[in-house]
Structures are given as structure tokens and as C-alpha cells.
Scaffold this motif. Sequence first.
Motif, PDB file in Angstrom:
ATOM      1  N   ILE A  57       0.864  -1.174   0.000  1.00 27.34           N
ATOM      2  CA  ILE A  57       0.000   0.000   0.000  1.00 27.34           C
ATOM      3  C   ILE A  57       0.906   1.231   0.000  1.00 27.34           C
ATOM      4  O   ILE A  57       1.403   1.639   1.041  1.00 27.34           O
ATOM      5  N   PRO A  58       1.130   1.813  -1.162  1.00 25.59           N
ATOM      6  CA  PRO A  58       2.040   2.948  -1.224  1.00 25.59           C
ATOM      7  C   PRO A  58       1.453   4.221  -0.608  1.00 25.59           C
ATOM      8  O   PRO A  58       0.254   4.477  -0.681  1.00 25.59           O
ATOM      9  N   PHE A  59       2.318   4.992   0.020  1.00 25.20           N
ATOM     10  CA  PHE A  59       1.945   6.259   0.636  1.00 25.20           C
ATOM     11  C   PHE A  59       3.165   7.161   0.556  1.00 25.20           C
ATOM     12  O   PHE A  59       4.286   6.722   0.798  1.00 25.20           O
TER      13      PHE A  59
ATOM     14  N   CYS B 281       8.520  -6.197  -7.626  1.00 24.07           N
ATOM     15  CA  CYS B 281       7.758  -7.191  -6.864  1.00 24.07           C
ATOM     16  C   CYS B 281       6.562  -7.659  -7.681  1.00 24.07           C
ATOM     17  O   CYS B 281       5.406  -7.401  -7.326  1.00 24.07           O
ATOM     18  N   PRO B 282       6.810  -8.355  -8.788  1.00 25.20           N
ATOM     19  CA  PRO B 282       5.728  -8.696  -9.715  1.00 25.20           C
ATOM     20  C   PRO B 282       4.632  -9.588  -9.131  1.00 25.20           C
ATOM     21  O   PRO B 282       3.523  -9.602  -9.650  1.00 25.20           O
ATOM     22  N   LYS B 283       4.910 -10.303  -8.077  1.00 25.04           N
ATOM     23  CA  LYS B 283       3.898 -11.187  -7.487  1.00 25.04           C
ATOM     24  C   LYS B 283       3.107 -10.506  -6.381  1.00 25.04           C
ATOM     25  O   LYS B 283       2.196 -11.104  -5.815  1.00 25.04           O
TER      26      LYS B 283
ATOM     27  N   VAL C 229       5.126   3.578  -8.312  1.00 28.26           N
ATOM     28  CA  VAL C 229       4.226   2.421  -8.356  1.00 28.26           C
ATOM     29  C   VAL C 229       4.668   1.459  -9.457  1.00 28.26           C
ATOM     30  O   VAL C 229       4.708   0.250  -9.244  1.00 28.26           O
ATOM     31  N   ASN C 230       5.021   1.984 -10.607  1.00 24.84           N
ATOM     32  CA  ASN C 230       5.510   1.106 -11.682  1.00 24.84           C
ATOM     33  C   ASN C 230       6.799   0.409 -11.274  1.00 24.84           C
ATOM     34  O   ASN C 230       6.998  -0.768 -11.583  1.00 24.84           O
ATOM     35  N   ASP C 231       7.679   1.123 -10.581  1.00 22.06           N
ATOM     36  CA  ASP C 231       8.923   0.516 -10.109  1.00 22.06           C
ATOM     37  C   ASP C 231       8.635  -0.601  -9.108  1.00 22.06           C
ATOM     38  O   ASP C 231       9.292  -1.641  -9.129  1.00 22.06           O
ATOM     39  N   LEU C 232       7.662  -0.388  -8.220  1.00 20.77           N
ATOM     40  CA  LEU C 232       7.286  -1.432  -7.267  1.00 20.77           C
ATOM     41  C   LEU C 232       6.748  -2.661  -7.992  1.00 20.77           C
ATOM     42  O   LEU C 232       7.075  -3.798  -7.640  1.00 20.77           O
TER      43      LEU C 232
END
Length: 58
Positions: free
Chosen positions: A2-4, A23-25, A16-19
Motif C-alpha cells: 500500500i504505497p503512501f 515485486c511482480p507477485k 508504483v511502476n517501479d514497485l
Amino acid sequence: MIPFCTNEGSGFGRSVNDLKKACPKSKILDGLAVRGSDVKKSQEKVNAWIDKTMKAAE
């Protein structure tokens, strides 16, 4: 996940794209980006986001 974050105009940028790439799964829920200059007046927005996010995470 959950990004903040706080920012000064860039929002999440590419984070978000980098995450997703790193962490593709992982499931990434809608995050909240608060502009740094708005932090002091964002408590209601943060609380509403937390409530919504907690329901989505269940």
C-alpha cells in the motif's frame, strides 16, 4: 503493498511502476500521495483513505 508518500508535485512519479517491476507477485493497492504543502490540512483525506484501504485489504 500500500504505497503512501508526500511530494511537491510529482505524486508517485514512477514509484508504483517501479514497485510492480521489483515485486511482480505482489498485490499493490491504491495508494495515497499527499502534497507536502497540504500535509497539515490532509487529516480527513488520510483517514478516509485508511478506512477505504483497510476494507480493500480484507
